[in-house]
Structure formats: C-alpha cells, structure tokens
Scaffold this motif. Structure first.
Motif, mmCIF file in Angstrom:
data_model
loop_
_atom_site.group_PDB
_atom_site.id
_atom_site.type_symbol
_atom_site.label_atom_id
_atom_site.label_comp_id
_atom_site.label_asym_id
_atom_site.label_seq_id
_atom_site.Cartn_x
_atom_site.Cartn_y
_atom_site.Cartn_z
ATOM 1 N N SER A 1 -12.362 0.789 -14.184
ATOM 2 C CA SER A 1 -12.468 -0.071 -13.007
ATOM 3 C C SER A 1 -13.587 -1.071 -13.204
ATOM 4 O O SER A 1 -13.438 -2.255 -12.891
ATOM 5 C CB SER A 1 -12.782 0.753 -11.761
ATOM 6 O OG SER A 1 -11.954 1.862 -11.671
ATOM 7 N N ALA A 2 -14.701 -0.575 -13.690
ATOM 8 C CA ALA A 2 -15.805 -1.498 -13.957
ATOM 9 C C ALA A 2 -15.357 -2.570 -14.931
ATOM 10 O O ALA A 2 -15.693 -3.745 -14.795
ATOM 11 C CB ALA A 2 -16.996 -0.737 -14.527
ATOM 12 N N GLY A 3 -14.555 -2.148 -15.926
ATOM 13 C CA GLY A 3 -14.020 -3.126 -16.863
ATOM 14 C C GLY A 3 -13.183 -4.154 -16.155
ATOM 15 O O GLY A 3 -13.262 -5.349 -16.430
ATOM 16 N N ALA A 4 -12.366 -3.680 -15.212
ATOM 17 C CA ALA A 4 -11.541 -4.622 -14.449
ATOM 18 C C ALA A 4 -12.429 -5.594 -13.699
ATOM 19 O O ALA A 4 -12.170 -6.799 -13.658
ATOM 20 C CB ALA A 4 -10.623 -3.854 -13.506
ATOM 21 N N VAL A 5 -13.475 -5.068 -13.095
ATOM 22 C CA VAL A 5 -14.398 -5.928 -12.342
ATOM 23 C C VAL A 5 -15.012 -6.978 -13.253
ATOM 24 O O VAL A 5 -15.045 -8.159 -12.942
ATOM 25 C CB VAL A 5 -15.521 -5.076 -11.701
ATOM 26 C CG1 VAL A 5 -16.635 -5.951 -11.191
ATOM 27 C CG2 VAL A 5 -14.946 -4.233 -10.577
ATOM 28 N N ILE A 6 -15.471 -6.506 -14.415
ATOM 29 C CA ILE A 6 -16.111 -7.432 -15.359
ATOM 30 C C ILE A 6 -15.118 -8.489 -15.808
ATOM 31 O O ILE A 6 -15.433 -9.671 -15.956
ATOM 32 C CB ILE A 6 -16.668 -6.653 -16.551
ATOM 33 C CG1 ILE A 6 -17.818 -5.769 -16.087
ATOM 34 C CG2 ILE A 6 -17.120 -7.586 -17.651
ATOM 35 C CD1 ILE A 6 -18.321 -4.827 -17.140
#
Lengths: 442, 619, 474
Positions: free
Chosen positions: B344-349
């Motif tokens: 998810s953090a990757g998606a955010v980034i």
C-alpha cells in the motif's frame, strides 16, 4: 707427458708470432689436443718420475683446465696474441701441479706458477695495468718468502717429501705447514692476504684476470687440498677452527666490499675473493668423505664461471669501453649475446640451480654439514644469498635499464666459441653430477 | 510424481529462472516480468501441491554434499508442516509482490536485473525452509543476504542506496559469522548438523548444556542480524533505499522472518539449553525500541521498517517465553499484513510521484480511496484490532509473555504491543486525512491501475481479514502434534482493547485536530531530546558506525599497518643502510697501498700461527 | 616423457626467444600450445593415478655415490598442483594478450613452466630445491622488466627475500640427508624418523617465506603491486602454492612426529597471518595492495588447515589452495585492469565503474564474494571445511577464525562500494573500459570455475582424499 708437450709448444709458439700467427694458433691447438690425448691414455710419467701420478679425478680436472684454456686462447685477439704462449705455460704448470705427489715439487711448481702469473700480469698497456702488475709481483714475492720459510722449517722435520710419507703428526710439522699455507693463501686470496687481489684483479688486463682469478685459483685449490690433506687429517679440530675462521672472514668481507663498487671489474674481483671463502668450507670439512668431491666439483665449476665472466668483461671493454657499472645499462639490447653469456655465468656465480655454480656449492657445503659444521654452512649460504644482491644489481643494469648510449657490438667468432665452450661446461656440470662423483668417490 | 515435480520447481527453478529472467531482459525489457510472473506462480502452485500431497510424514531426503577426510557435510531436504507454512507464505507473497511490481517498476530500464534477483531471492528462502541440515540452512540464509544486498543497492549509482546495501550486508554478515562458528561447534560437540536430530539430542539431554547454550546463542546472533533485532537493526531502516516492492517482499514479509524460523525450527534445542530467556529479553527490548522509534519517523517506509522490527520482536517474544504457537502464528499474520502495508505504501508512493515523506502528503483519501481502504485494513490488523488476524496472534503473545515471562519482558512486550496502534494510526492519518500538504501534487497524481496494483492489495486485505477464522487451525497445523499450553488470563483481552481504544482516540485527536498542540509540545527542550533519541533509533547506528570507524579501522587496522610498515618491513629495508655501513667500515682497510696490504698479510700469517700454537698448546 | 616436460621448456624458451625475434606475435600461440600440452599431460597423469601411493615416472641422471637421482613420482597432491599450474599458465597467457615485448615475455613464461613442473613432480629433495630456486629466475625478470614504477625494488626484494629463506631450507635439507642417508622423500618416509627441532624450523622458515606467513610476508604486497596483473596471478596462484606444497610434503608427510609437536606454532602463524593481513587489507586504499593482503590472509587459512595434521584438515587445505588460486586471480586481473583504464590505484578516486563496465564489475563482486566465503562459491566450501576441521582438532576456541569471513567482507564490500557502486567519479568518467576478448574469456572461465566447484566441490575432494588417505584414523 701431457705437460711436457705443452712446454715444448710454449717454447715454439713465440717464434711464430711475428710472421706466422696462424701457424702459431695451429700449433697451440695441436698442443692442447695432444696433451688431452695424453691425459686420456693415462700417460702420466709415473714410470719416469715418481712425483707425478694421475687418477680419475685429476684427469677430469685436467680436462676442465684444458677446455678453459682453449676457450680463452680462442678468444684472444689483437695485442693479446702473445698470450698464447703464456696460456701454454700455464697449462703445462697446471697439469703438473695437479698430478704431483711430492711436496718439494709442489713448492717448485707453485713458485713457477707465481712467475707465470707475473708474466701474465705484465701484459701492460696502460698505467692501471702496470699498477696491478706491480702489486701482483710484490705480493707474490712476499708470499714466496713466507712459503719458503715454512718449507724450510718443514724440510728439517720431515724425512720425505712424498704426500704419502710426509711427517704430519708433529706439532712443528703443523706449524710449518701453516706457514706454507699462509703463503699459499695469497694466491687463493684469502683474507687478510687478499689486499693485492682486490686491486690487482681489477687493474690488470681482464683476460689475464680471467686466468689468474679463475683458472689458476681452481688449480691451486685442488693441488693444495691434495698436498695438505694429510695435515688436516691428523689435526682435525685445529683445521676446522682455522679454516672456518678464515672462510667466514673472507666471504663476509669480500661480499660486503663488493656491494657498492662502481667498477664492474672490482665487483668481479671481490666476487672472486668471496668464492675463495666458500672454497675453504670443504677444507674445514675434512672429517667428511665428501670433502674431496666438494673441492673437485668446486674447482671445475669455478674455473668455467670465473674465467668466463672476466673474458666477457674483456670483450666488452675492448668493444664498448665498459668500465663502470652504469656502462652496463641496456646491454641486453646493445650486445645481446655477450649479455646472455655474462648473465648466465653471473647466475652460476650466484648459485642458481641447473648451473655448475649451484651444484658445486651444494656439494662443497654438504660436506660441511656432513662434518657437523652446519652453522658454518648456514653462514656460507647466507653470504651466498647476500652476493646475489650485487649479481642481481649487475643483471638489473643489463636488462632492466634503458641503454645510455646506443653503441652496439657483435661478439667476435672466437669469443663466441670460447664462451660457448665455457657455458657448455657450466650447464653440463650443473645438471650431471654423476660424472664427478664417479671419479672422486667411485 | 507430482511431489517430485513440485520439489524440482521449488529447488531448481528459482536459479534457472533467475538466469532466464536476466537473459530475456537483454532481448526485450518486457520479457523478464513475464518470466518472473509465470515462475512465481509455479512456485506457489508447487507449494500448494506439497501442502495437499502431504500424507503425515515429512518429505525427507538425505544427501552428502562434501565428503572430505573422515567427515561428511550433509545437504538434505526435509519438509514438514513448519516448512510448508513458510513455503506458502514465501511463494504466495512472492508472487503477489512480482505482480505488483509490473506497474511499480514499469519505468525501470533494468528489468532483467530486477526480476532475476527477486527470483534468486525466493530460491534462497525456499532453500532455507526446506533443508534438513544447518549447512543447507546457512546456504539459503546467505543467498538471501546476497539478494538483499543486490536489491537494496539496485540503484547502485545512488550513493545512499549503495551505502545502504553495504550496511545491510555487513550487519547481517556479522550475525552470520556466528552461525558459521555454530556449525563448526555443532560438528565438534554433537557430530550432527541435522536440524531434527538436534532437537532430539536436546530432548534426550545428550549435549552439554553450556556448550549448547553458547551454540544456541550464536545461532540467535545470526537471527538478530537477519531479523533486525537489537543491536543489529539499523540496516533494516536504511534498506528502505531499495524499491518498495523489495522492501515489501524481503524486509517486510519473508527474509526477516528467517530468524524466527530458525529459532522455531530448533525450538527444542533452544528450550533445553535455556537460550530462550535471552531470546525473550533481547526481543522485548527490540520491540520497545522499534515501536517507540516508529512514533516519530517522517518517512513512510521507515515507519513501516521500525514497525517490522517491533513485530518481529513480538514474535520472538512469543517464542522466547516458550510458546512456539504464538511466535509462529504472529509470523504468519505479520507477513501478510506487513506485505499489505508495504505494498500500500508503494501504491501511495507511486501515486504521489515517489514522495516518501509522510508530512509532505495528506488528504490522499480523496484521490485513492481503495488504497486508503486496504491500507486501513492492514493497519487495523497490525494494531491488533479484532476481527483482523493481527489481534489473535498479538494477544496470544502478550498472554504468554505475561504468564511465563520475566517482568522486563512482560512490561516491554506489552508496551510495544500497545504502541502499535499509535504509530500506525499516525501514519494512516498523515497520509490520507486532512488537507493536502503538498500543493504541487494536486491534480498530478498517478492513478493506480486496477489489475496490477489494486488487486494484490485487495487480495491481501481480504486474506488478513478472513484468515482470522482459521487461526487455531493454523496453530494446530504448525505444531503438528506437539503439545501446546494456552495460558489464559482473565480480562486481559478486554484491558488491552480498552487501552488501545484510549491511545487511538488520543492519536486521532492529535493528528486530526490538534497539530498545533503537537507543534507547541515539540518545542519543549525535553521533548526535543526525546524526539532526537527516538528519531535516530536510540543512536545505535551512530554507535556502531563509530565503533567500526574509530576502533576497527582507525585503531586496530591502523596500528596493524603501522607495525607492518615501521617494524616488520622496516627491518627488511634496514638491511640496505646497515650493509652500506658495514661496507664503509671494511673499505677503510683497503687503501690501495700495497704496503698496507702486505702488512695485513703478515698479520694474517701471524694470526694463523698463533692460533695453531694456542690450540696445540704451545711449542 | 616426464623428464622432457621439465627440461624441454628450459631450453625451448631460449630457442623460442631467438626464433620469434622477427615476428613476436606468434610467440604467444606457441607458448599456449606448450601449456596446453602440459595440461593434457597432467590430465593423463590424473587418469593413471593409483588409488593410493605414487605413480612412478622414471629415474634420471643417476648418481649412486650421492643418492642423487632425479626421481620423478606423483601422487594426487602433485597432480592437482600440476593441473592447476598448467591451467593457470593458459589463463595467464590469455590475460597477457596485449602485453608488450611478447617474444621475451612468453619465452620467460615457457621458461617458468619447466622448473615448476619439476617442483611438483620430483621426490628427490635436492632436485626439489633446485627447481624451487630456479622458478625465481623468470619471475625476477617478469616483474623487473614488465612491472610498474617501483618494479626493481619489488623484484629484487622478492628475489632476495625468498632466496635467503631458501638458504635456511637448504641447510635443513642437508641435515636431513645427513641423518637419513637418502635424498628421496618416499624412502625417508619409510624411515619414520623423529627429526631434531632445528631441522624442522630451518625448513619451516623456507616455506613460511614463500606462503607467505606472518611475519615473513612483507615482500608480497610490493611484488604484487608492481608486477603486471597476469604475473600477479602466477605469483599468487602458483608460487604461493609451492610454499604450501612444500609444507605438506616435508613437514606433514615427512616428519609427522616433529610436526605434531610444533603444530600449535604452525597454527599460531596461520592465525596471525589471517587476522593481521585481514586488518592490513581493511586499512588499504590501494586496490591491488588490498587484494594482495587478502591473498596473504587466505593462505593463512591454508596454514591453519595444514596444522591440524588430520586427513580432513589436509583435504580442506588442498581445496582451499585450489580455491584461493581461482578466486584471487580474477581479483588481481580486474584490479590491474581498473588501474590500467583509470590510471589510478586508489579506491576512493574510483567510483561507479559498474555503470560503464557491468560484466567485469560483476565478476569482481563474484570473486570478492567468494573471498569472503559466500555459499555458492568455492570460497565458502573452503572456509566451511577448514573451520569444521580446525574446531574438530583444536577445540571450541578456534571457532573464532570465523571472524576472518567478517573481516574479508568488510574490505571487499567497502572496496565495491567505493570503486564499483556509487556515483561515477571524474577519472572513471574519462576512461573507456574496453577489454579484449581473450581477456574476457579468461575471466569468464575463472568465474565459471568458482561457481562450479562451489556447488559441486566433490571432484576436488575426491582427489584430495586419495592424496591424504594415509592420514586417516589419526
């Protein structure tokens, strides 16, 4: 017989110098050949005079001597041709002293060799040669006196001069022998009787130095060993101490002196002195059965290598004017064949295996270990390693440095043949050890 | 037949696949992804095959790798329930991660290099969990270390990434050395490296307790390095320099679990030798450090990294207090929700054009509602809110800790457990709620694609919810007949939930409404100090760097160099001036004057005669 | 045949030099042909080896009075060394494809190949020594003429240092002959003697300087730094192994009782070497010097393994000897290549080479990983087997030697960080990183072997086991 042929030839040849130099050369060649033949057939005058006796080991050394002389004679050019007769005389006397079994004859022949040395040294072309000749003469004169003193004392004590029946057990005999040896040591350039040689070898004509420092020293080594062996045998502990002492002093001083010399000839001179030091190790090792083999091997190897290096230096000085170590720079490119011979023989002197220099030292030093003198041998080997430093320094100049001037020279045919012969000897005796052992211990 | 194909796929295909992926990348940069996707899927399929084909007995193959002298070093295969659990996690999450990377790494020119390293990594993990002996385990361990190094420094031309890779390798190598020593010690003390046999030896008391304790500690040292426990954890935070998909797979969900796995695998050994106490204490400390540091971090991934550290510690605590069930269950749950959070953090980034600082985001819930939802699911699971899976395992650990643990462990583990909700809520709020703090991004966001990015997130979110149903089954499966004692403390659950609710409200209040109050508080000098300490991870990294630089390099190595140059080599070089000195002194005797030479001569003769007379005792 | 293998190249080299004065470029083909022949010969020997004991290759140059015959016999240990030597000579030839003065260079390499075969093939102590010394000669020239700035200093230092140490060895050999009356190793073995400590130490000094062991190691860094990279490979890959070979043949096989008494000393030397050299490597900025220290450090491990005096320890030692040669060679070659292209030796001045030369950098990293003992490479197998043997023989405390893996990791990874990773530095920016195909092929072969034997090491161990089986049960 063999040496008589040479003496006769030596008397004839000077007559042919002026007009018929080629005939002179042929006569020389024939003389050498005939005497080799005489040696081979075992014709050794023992039926006429009881003072000369040759066995296998002596014969082998004689061959080596003759080969060396041939090699030197072939390399002589120009103003050096008068030396042909001197070569013949040297040959004759060498053969004689090798074969002799009588102390009186030994002393006479020794003095004769000394005189021939003066004559050789007297091949003077410049002031430098002259100085060297004078030093040789004076040293020889002093030594001669001392030898005769010792001999005089000895002759009072001993009933007979034959090696086999000399008086060797009394203390006075030993003292007498010691004085004689002290005199003889001048020829062997043992420290501190070496001073003249450290200058003279460098100053006299290099071809003469080759003979003096190479061939004659080898001959004297073997002859002395044979002559004085009975003394060592009867006073083993004394001889061990004396010879160990002189050996160590000689090699150490000579090696350190050689390290920072500026003239090539001086380096080679001190190298020769150091080698005398190594040669004394088998003298100290008389308790071992390998001592005689050591000396014979040493003599044969030494004559090849030492004669060769000075002959090369002679050629280099004549053709390229090389005197100083820096002059050697880039020799590998300027005169590759000379450089090759010089390098090979320097390696032999340094004790690189597969060359006679190594095996001769190995056998001589093994005799030392066999006699229980391993500390002496360790010192000798370390000295030998130290010597590698200055040999490597010379080789570095020859191959690793760029030449400072671009003069080149090709080796003359005579020298090529001579050097080839000497190198063949060095390599042969570096690989085939059996030859020598079979004649000395068989 | 199915089983052997499955084994082949799992053991050989990763490495073959790595080569294929790299080679295909040279042809066309689209190929590597598909190679990886297909092979990744095959891995998961193979794990499933093994799961379903399991008929009660572990798959057991012995093999001698090196026979030298009279010694034999083995390298066998042993797959039991524990292995299969780990396999399913590794291959499952690995596949999901590869899938996610399709979009995340789409801009990267060096696709072949990336996917081949990922496949190699999975191969290493598989090797670790399927081997029979410590040698094989060590090989898999190191393979993962290599892959981790290669992937953290994937963008090697960036100094920060290159340095992070180096740090990761060296820190974990420090721990690994201890495992190597343990192998040698085990051969010496027990003659066997077989993991199952070691447990049996421990159970029957055939090993000297002190030796066993030391060996267990050595193995735990390696685990500390790989799982980012105190004091070898700083590399984990800096490992975030690598691509986020790498962080998800390696540093969130699989490699970092290896430490827990190895302790679980050798559980009886650790229990018998009394090493579990050390495990529990170190873990409790690490849990607290991790949780408290996570509270103040700025970068999204760093918060998650500290959180990983903290939760791994919690799993270790479970093991350390004697509950294999609690530790392993938390490992399973954590792997899933951590992968979810990282992705998810990757998606955010990805959405925010590679902005990594949470303070620079905000209000993303409007642009990416699905991501926000999935991340919320993950956060709740991490926080330990029922009915998400995290709740069950965390409760189990805390219960065991309070029941069996020492006071230190009890307190710190519980605190760490409670703090989870604080930092994760803070993170979620900072990213998604409120006004957009970063004005440039407004209107320029990348929308994440459905298939490649949202789907994996959704799947993981679904799993982390649904797996709660099977928590006890999982425990039974892993323990596989071993007895389990489930302590029960009345009212603990209720107390914990209450505490969490309180903390939650505080955080929400602060971050939604009271940012100004936070500002004022952070100006206070004491708070400043606290903040600095927590932000810098309790300065452990500084200390280790200081020691390695000033003591190892500048002191020990420098003095070795000094001794070498000024003593040893000096002696060698000194022979030259020394011999020159000797030469000069000898030269004094060689004046060139024949007269002096002759004088020396006569002296020599005299010496000789005197020596002889002395030795033969006079005339 | 065996005799020819030794003596032919010695004379062939001179002929080769003279013959190729006109066209120097064919020298390397002839040389490689000869080395290939040697490799084939070594492999034939391998196939003919008996399962235990030695294979007799003939006796030459007999000297019965001095027992001095050149006896040639090989066992598994010798044959491994022969294969390694011939193989490395071939790879060195590939790596020297662009060297200048090829005529002289390759002739010297051919000259080297004779005595080195002699060292490994003869069981006569004296001939062993002669060949041992003779190998120094071509090395002196190779370093002194084709080397770097301080080549004369390095070459002379190397030559003199090892020569002096060999003198001690020679005295030891002499004393051995005096004691036993035989020059042949196989016959002395049967006498099962207890040698005086003095003899043991004399011989040990000679081998210790060659290995090189602390504190006799200071000649190596200078020699390696100044030598051309291919010659460094020869130095590290072959010459150092001579020291280990001698140590095994003479101390372990010949004088086992005495060696057992002194095994703790040998262990101490080995440990000191490993750790001290490792520390020196950490502090080093000069890339080739760092690799040189790494080389010394790994030879220390070999000494540790030998000091165990056990069947497994010696097998591990032999494996590490082969492994060390294969691992350190690409490191030297690439380090030299980096310098050649960037004109700097210092790691901090380089940077980001991976961007411009990815394949070669990858091989450097691989070899470095092997050096630090990463599984999958030969380095790991070597370290693992050695540490297990060492603990088995000496006890739990020796497990500390595992720390060498950490120290090596320290300087290797740091070196990679400085020179290969990171931003491209100015000198790297200016440089062009091209490498000729033969050199590339050579490096690839090394990389392949490192991985192949790292995964499947048993063939080498089978050979090692057959060489040391007689120690079984000790």
């Amino acid at each position: 017989m063999s040496f008589i042929i040479l003496i006769i030839a030596g008397l004839i040849v000077p007559l042919l110098y002026k007009k018929h130099i080629t005939i002179a050369k042929i006569v020389t060649a024939v003389a050498f050949g005939l005497s080799a033949l005489m040696i081979m057939t075992g014709n050794d005058l023992s039926q006429f005079f009881n003072y000369f006796h040759s066995d296998g080991s002596v014969r082998l050394v004689e061959y080596a001597i003759l080969a060396t002389l041939v090699a030197v004679s072939v390399s002589l050019t120009g103003f050096e041709r008068p030396m042909l007769a001197q070569m013949l005389f040297v040959g004759a006397l060498s053969l004689a002293i090798l074969e002799t079994t009588n102390m009186f004859v030994f002393i006479v022949l020794f003095e004769a060799i000394a005189i021939v040395s003066y004559v050789l040294a007297a091949n003077i072309r410049n002031y430098y040669n002259a100085e060297g000749a004078i030093k040789t003469f004076i040293a020889g004169a002093v030594a001669g006196g001392i030898i005769l003193l010792g001999f005089a004392i000895f002759s009072v004590i001993t009933p007979s001069f034959d090696y086999a029946s000399m008086e060797v057990n009394s203390k006075y005999a030993l003292v007498a022998a010691a004085i004689m040896l002290a005199g003889i040591f001048y020829k062997l350039t043992i420290v501190p009787m070496h001073g003249w040689a450290s200058d003279a070898y460098a100053q006299i004509n290099h071809a003469v130095a080759a003979i003096l420092s190479g061939l004659i020293k080898s001959v004297i080594l073997v002859a002395v060993f044979k002559a004085f062996y009975p003394f060592f045998k009867s006073f083993p502990s004394v001889s061990v101490v004396i010879f160990s002492f002189f050996a160590i002093v000689t090699m150490t001083l000579a090696n350190f002196m050689a390290l920072w010399q500026k003239r090539v000839s001086k380096v080679l001179a001190y190298s020769s002195i150091a080698h005398s030091g190594y040669a004394l190790v088998p003298f100290a090792a008389v308790a071992s059965e390998y001592a005689y083999s050591g000396i014979v091997y040493y003599a044969i190897a030494y004559t090849f290598m030492q004669t060769s290096v000075f002959m090369v230096l002679n050629g280099l000085r004549k053709d390229l004017g090389i005197k100083y170590v820096e002059d050697l720079k880039g020799l590998g490119k300027r005169s590759p064949i000379y450089a090759f011979f010089l390098t090979a023989q320097l390696f032999s002197l340094a004790g690189i295996p597969l060359l006679a220099g190594f095996l001769s030292k190995a056998v001589a030093f093994y005799a030392g270990v066999d006699a229980g003198l391993w500390p002496l041998v360790l010192v000798a080997l370390l000295n030998s390693a130290l010597a590698v430093a200055y040999y490597a320094w010379l080789i570095k100049q020859i191959y690793f440095d760029a030449p400072e001037n671009e003069t080149t020279s090709d080796i003359p045919t005579g020298a090529l043949i001579g050097q080839g012969l000497l190198l063949a000897g060095t390599i042969y005796f570096g690989i085939v050890a059996g030859q020598i052992f079979s004649v000395t211990m068989g | 037949m199915m089983v052997s194909s499955a084994l082949f796929i799992l053991l050989v295909l990763p490495f073959v696949g790595a080569v294929l992926a790299y080679a295909s990348g040279k042809k066309d940069s689209k190929y590597p992804f598909w190679v990886a996707e297909i092979i990744g899927g095959l891995f998961f399929l193979a794990s499933l095959i093994l799961y379903f084909s399991y008929d009660g007995k572990p798959y057991d193959y012995a093999y001698t790798w090196i026979a030298y002298g009279d010694l034999q070093l083995p390298f066998g295969i042993y797959i039991d329930h524990l292995s299969i659990t780990m396999l399913l996690i590794a291959t499952g999450l690995g596949w999901v991660d590869i899938h996610f990377a399709h979009d995340y790494m789409a801009d990267e020119p060096d696709q072949g290099r990336y996917y081949s390293k990922v496949l190699f990594f999975i191969g290493g993990m598989i090797l670790l969990v399927t081997t029979k002996d410590l040698v094989g385990a060590f090989v898999g361990w190191e393979f993962m270390g290599l892959a981790s190094y290669a992937l953290i420094s994937f963008w090697y031309y960036k100094p920060a990434a290159a340095s992070a890779g180096m740090q990761a390798f060296l820190y974990t190598r420090f721990g690994d050395i201890f495992i190597l020593a343990a192998i040698a010690l085990l051969m010496y003390y027990t003659g066997t490296l077989n993991l199952v046999e070691l447990n049996e030896i421990a159970n029957s008391g055939q090993i000297d307790k002190t030796a066993g304790f030391v060996i267990a500690l050595f193995i735990f040292m390696g685990a500390i390095g790989k799982s980012g426990q105190f004091p070898l954890y700083p590399w984990l935070m800096n490992a975030m320099e690598g691509p986020t998909t790498v962080s998800a797979l390696i540093h969130g969900a699989t490699m970092v679990n290896s430490g827990i796995y190895i302790v679980a695998r050798l559980f009886d050994f650790f229990e018998y030798t009394g090493a579990l106490i050390v495990v529990a204490n170190v873990a409790a400390l690490s849990a607290f450090i991790g949780a408290s540091s996570a509270l103040v971090q700025k970068e999204i991934k760093k918060i998650l990294a500290y959180s990983t550290m903290s939760h791994l510690s919690i799993a270790f605590v479970g093991l350390g207090v004697g509950s294999l069930a609690a530790g392993m269950l938390h490992l399973v749950n954590h792997a899933i929700f951590k992968a979810l959070l990282f992705l998810s953090a990757g998606a955010v980034i990805y959405i925010a054009h590679h902005v990594k600082d949470a303070w620079k985001l905000g209000g993303l819930i409007k642009t990416a509602p699905f991501v926000a939802l999935f991340m919320a699911v993950g956060s709740l699971s991490l926080a330990g809110v029922p009915p998400f899976s995290g709740f069950f395992s965390k409760e189990m650990v805390v219960v065991s800790a309070i029941a069996h643990g020492e006071p230190f462990v009890k307190v710190f583990a519980t605190m760490a457990a409670l703090l989870s909700i604080a930092y994760i809520t803070r993170l979620w709020l900072l990213i998604f709620v409120g006004e957009t703090r970063n004005q440039e991004l407004e209107g320029h966001m990348h929308a994440p694609s459905n298939f490649w990015m949202r789907a994996p997130l959704g799947v993981l979110a679904f799993i982390t919810l649904v797996i709660s149903i099977w928590q006890t089954d999982i425990v039974h499966y892993i323990l596989d007949g071993k007895e389990e004692v489930e302590p029960h403390i009345a009212g603990l659950t209720a107390m914990m939930l209450a505490g969490m609710a309180v903390i939650f409200s505080i955080v929400v209040a602060t971050y939604v409404k009271g940012l100004g109050l936070l500002e004022k508080m952070s100006q206070h000098p004491f708070m400043k100090i606290v903040h600095q300490v927590l932000f810098n991870g309790y300065y452990v990294e500084r200390m280790i760097t200081w020691i390695s630089k000033n003591i190892v390099v500048e002191s020990v190595a420098k003095s070795a160099r000094w001794v070498d140059t000024h003593v040893i080599d000096w002696l060698v070089n000194a022979t030259v001036p020394a011999s020159k000195g000797v030469h000069k002194s000898f030269k004094l005797g060689h004046t060139g004057q024949i007269g002096s030479y002759m004088g020396q001569y006569v002296i020599g003769v005299a010496i000789m005669v005197v020596m002889i007379l002395v030795m033969t005792k006079g005339l | 045949m065996a005799f020819l293998m030794i003596f032919l190249p010695i004379f062939l080299s001179v002929v080769l030099y003279v013959v190729t004065r006109k066209d120097e470029s064919i020298t390397k083909y002839i040389a490689m042909g000869w080395f290939g022949l040697q490799l084939v010969y070594a492999l034939i020997l391998l196939s003919q080896l008996p399962s235990s004991g030695m294979l007799d290759l003939g006796t030459y140059l007999k000297v019965s009075e001095f027992n001095f015959d050149l006896k040639l016999q090989v066992d598994a240990l010798s044959v491994v060394m022969l294969i390694l030597t011939a193989g490395l000579l071939l790879l060195v030839s590939l790596a020297s494809w662009e060297e200048k003065n090829q005529g002289a260079y390759f002739s010297l390499l051919v000259l080297f190949s004779g005595p080195i075969f002699g060292v490994f093939m003869t069981t006569n102590v004296m001939w062993f020594f002669m060949f041992w010394e003779l190998t120094l000669l071509p090395m002196l020239f190779l370093v002194g003429v084709w080397g770097g700035e301080r080549r004369i200093y390095a070459a002379v230092k190397f030559f003199l240092y090892t020569h002096v140490a060999s003198m001690f060895m020679l005295v030891g050999f002499f004393m051995l002959y005096k004691q036993t009356g035989v020059w042949d190793i196989t016959m002395i073995k049967e006498a099962a003697i207890a040698t005086p400590a003095l003899v043991w130490w004399m011989m040990f000094i000679g081998f210790a300087a060659k290995l090189p062991s602390f504190p006799f190691h200071t000649w190596l860094p200078d020699a390696h730094v100044e030598a051309p990279s291919a010659i460094s490979v020869l130095l590290a890959g072959v010459l150092l192994k001579m020291g280990a070979y001698g140590l095994i043949r003479f101390t372990v096989e010949l004088m086992p009782q005495t060696t057992k008494e002194f095994s703790m000393y040998m262990l101490a030397f080995g440990l000191a070497t490993t750790l001290f050299a490792g520390m020196l490597a950490i502090y080093e900025r000069h890339i080739k010097k760092m690799v040189a220290y790494s080389s010394i450090s790994h030879m220390g491990l070999v000494v540790v393994a030998i000091s165990t005096m056990t069947y497994d320890g010696l097998s591990a030692a032999l494996f590490e000897m082969v492994g060390h040669a294969l691992v350190i060679s690409p490191l030297f070659l690439i380090a030299g290549w980096f310098h050649h292209k960037t004109h700097t030796w210092y790691l901090d001045e380089m940077g980001g080479i991976m961007k411009k030369a990815p394949y070669i950098s990858a091989i450097f990293i691989l070899a470095g990983m092997a050096g630090l003992g990463l599984p999958g490479t030969m380095g790991f197998v070597g370290e693992l087997t050695i540490i297990v043997s060492a603990v088995k023989s000496f006890g739990w405390w020796i497990a500390l030697i595992a720390v060498s893996g950490l120290i090596t990791a320290g300087y290797i990874i740091w070196a990679v960080r400085r020179s290969i990773h990171g931003e491209i530095s100015p000198v790297v920016e200016k440089a062009t990183f091209d490498m000729s195909m033969p050199e590339r092929v050579g490096l690839s072969i090394f990389a392949f072997l490192i991985i192949f034997f790292g995964i499947y090491p048993q063939p080498i161990f089978d050979l090692a086991n057959s060489a040391f089986r007689f120690l079984g049960g000790m």
